[in-house]
Motif scaffolding. Structure first.
Motif, short mmCIF file in Angstrom:
data_model
loop_
_atom_site.label_atom_id
_atom_site.label_comp_id
_atom_site.label_asym_id
_atom_site.label_seq_id
_atom_site.Cartn_x
_atom_site.Cartn_y
_atom_site.Cartn_z
N SER A 202 57.49 -6.78 62.31
CA SER A 202 57.36 -5.76 61.11
C SER A 202 57.80 -4.30 62.11
N LEU A 203 58.35 -4.31 63.53
CA LEU A 203 58.86 -2.72 63.47
C LEU A 203 60.23 -2.99 64.09
N ASN A 204 60.56 -4.44 64.20
CA ASN A 204 61.96 -4.59 63.91
C ASN A 204 62.79 -4.59 62.74
N ALA A 205 61.88 -4.94 61.54
CA ALA A 205 62.25 -4.87 60.39
C ALA A 205 62.25 -3.40 60.23
N LEU A 206 60.85 -2.42 60.11
CA LEU A 206 61.92 -0.90 60.39
C LEU A 206 62.87 -0.39 61.09
N LEU A 207 63.09 -0.87 61.96
CA LEU A 207 64.47 -0.47 62.29
C LEU A 207 65.64 -0.49 61.96
N ARG A 208 65.52 -2.15 61.45
CA ARG A 208 66.79 -2.38 60.63
C ARG A 208 66.88 -1.33 59.52
N LEU A 209 66.33 -1.55 58.95
CA LEU A 209 65.77 -0.56 57.63
C LEU A 209 67.02 0.52 57.94
N MET A 210 66.06 1.54 59.24
CA MET A 210 66.48 2.91 59.98
C MET A 210 67.89 2.45 60.25
N ALA A 211 68.46 1.74 60.53
CA ALA A 211 69.60 1.75 60.61
C ALA A 211 70.55 1.25 59.21
N TYR A 212 70.19 0.84 58.29
CA TYR A 212 71.04 0.78 57.34
C TYR A 212 70.64 1.16 56.07
N ASN A 213 69.67 1.20 55.79
CA ASN A 213 68.90 1.53 54.77
C ASN A 213 69.26 2.79 54.31
N LEU A 218 65.81 11.36 54.54
CA LEU A 218 66.63 11.69 55.39
C LEU A 218 66.94 12.86 55.75
N VAL A 219 67.40 12.53 54.05
CA VAL A 219 69.28 13.53 53.76
C VAL A 219 68.20 14.93 53.37
N ALA A 220 67.52 14.47 52.48
CA ALA A 220 66.57 15.93 51.98
C ALA A 220 66.35 16.62 53.11
N ARG A 221 65.67 16.23 54.20
CA ARG A 221 64.97 16.98 55.31
C ARG A 221 66.08 17.23 56.41
N GLY A 222 67.45 16.69 56.48
CA GLY A 222 68.97 17.14 57.60
C GLY A 222 69.79 16.73 57.21
N GLY A 223 70.07 17.04 55.43
CA GLY A 223 71.32 16.35 55.63
C GLY A 223 71.86 14.89 55.82
N MET A 224 72.92 15.11 55.95
CA MET A 224 73.96 13.64 56.25
C MET A 224 73.79 13.26 57.93
N LEU A 227 71.20 11.39 58.60
CA LEU A 227 70.96 10.12 58.09
C LEU A 227 71.53 9.75 58.81
N HIS A 228 73.07 10.12 59.51
CA HIS A 228 73.41 9.86 60.57
C HIS A 228 73.19 9.44 61.90
N PHE A 229 72.21 10.74 62.24
CA PHE A 229 71.51 10.25 63.71
C PHE A 229 70.58 9.35 63.99
N VAL A 230 69.98 9.53 63.03
CA VAL A 230 68.89 8.22 62.48
C VAL A 230 69.29 6.45 62.60
N GLN A 231 70.21 6.68 62.19
CA GLN A 231 70.89 5.06 61.39
C GLN A 231 71.49 4.44 62.82
N ASP A 232 72.43 5.63 63.38
CA ASP A 232 73.11 5.49 64.13
C ASP A 232 71.77 5.52 65.94
N TYR A 233 71.16 5.92 65.42
CA TYR A 233 69.53 5.65 67.04
C TYR A 233 68.86 4.13 66.87
N ALA A 234 69.28 4.26 65.69
CA ALA A 234 68.11 3.00 65.46
C ALA A 234 69.45 1.12 65.32
N ARG A 235 71.04 1.36 65.03
CA ARG A 235 71.78 0.66 65.82
C ARG A 235 71.64 0.33 67.02
N ARG A 236 71.59 1.43 67.47
CA ARG A 236 71.99 1.76 69.73
C ARG A 236 70.89 0.49 70.31
N LEU A 237 69.45 0.78 69.37
CA LEU A 237 68.28 0.36 69.50
C LEU A 237 68.04 -1.56 69.28
#
Length: 279
Positions: A202-213, A218-224, A227-237
């Motif tokens: 489940s954690l890996n699935a969540l990480l994949r979602l954070m990487a690609y969704n 995220l954009v509502a809270r932190g702009g694009m 979103l890119h910070f979280v996606q890049d972080y998740a993809r690195r992990l």
């Protein structure tokens, strides 16, 4: 539940409780970067785990109703179903807000899971086996044209989703259901069994979602850039391999930036339900 096929309609209890259990599993899952879990409230000052559990209890009876409506109206064309279930969706949201003192804990989850339960009811009424492909296809059929009607034709945006579409072309939950949960089918479900341990799965699935969704939360809270910070972080992990300590550090980084991937949390619950059925 794996490998389910029914000659009679699926019990209304079954799909609704699967959905409710998926929501409970999601909120208890720990650590979830930026999200409410069993250790902390993530990036949320107005939410905690007991609030989420009360919300799920309030939502659960309405999940039964979505399935029952799918059974009842199975002869209606799929494109007619969205309007037919909308009053139930509104009532479900009101029950949620009543349980949470007006905090939006599960509005996105209600939308997606309500459609999924309705789809399951329609398929069961047709005496067809419930499969991941069949349910996703039925959700797509029920929501055909939704993005065009509610986002592309919107002239005066009044909701966060409408504003994000106007600013960035993001379609959010509407686009995900209209595509038959394409993000899940492309980036999550094929990799579900990469992990043997259910919690890591489940954690890996969540990480994949954070990487690609393209998570509008995220954009509502932190702009694009958020979103890119979280996606890049998740993809690195995902590339380097991860341990719980890595997710705990990611949690700290998202909390510092007030980022919460709530859309990915909703999709994790959908993925959990879908993976209870054959392909």
């Amino acid at each position: 539940m794996a490998g389910i096929a029914h000659s009679e309609p699926l019990s209304v209890t079954c799909i609704a409780l699967l959905a409710a259990d998926a929501l409970r599993s999601e909120v208890w899952l720990t650590p979830k970067p930026g999200l409410v879990d069993s250790v902390n409230n993530g990036s949320h000052s107005d939410m905690d785990l007991p609030l989420f559990l009360r919300s799920i209890d309030a939502i659960t009876p309405w999940l039964h109703q979505f399935y029952a409506l799918g059974l009842q109206d199975f002869l209606q064309p799929p494109q007619a179903m969205l309007m037919r279930i909308r009053p139930t969706g509104i009532a479900c949201e009101q029950a949620m807000f009543g349980a949470t003192q007006s905090v939006n804990t599960h509005k996105g989850g209600i939308f997606s899971l309500g459609l999924l339960c309705t789809a399951a009811g329609r398929i069961s009424a047709h005496r067809q086996p419930l499969t991941r492909h069949g349910m996703c296809s039925e959700v797509a059929a029920m929501t055909q044209g939704l993005v065009e009607r509610e986002l592309k034709n919107c002239r005066q945006p009044s909701t966060a989703g409408e504003r994000l579409f106007l600013a960035h072309g993001m379609t959010g939950a509407r686009g995900e259901v209209q595509s038959g949960f394409l993000t899940l089918r492309r980036h999550v479900l094929p990799y579900w069994y990469q992990e043997d341990n259910p919690e890591r799965r489940s954690l890996n699935a969540l990480l994949r979602l954070m990487a690609y969704n393209p998570d509008t939360n995220l954009v509502a809270r932190g702009g694009m850039s958020g979103l890119h910070f979280v996606q890049d972080y998740a993809r690195r992990l995902l590339k380097s391999g991860w341990q719980k300590e890595d997710l705990q550090e990611m949690d700290r980084q998202l909390i510092i930036r007030h980022l919460s991937p709530g859309g990915s949390a909703d999709l994790l619950a959908i993925a959990t339900v879908l993976m209870a059925f054959p392909q």
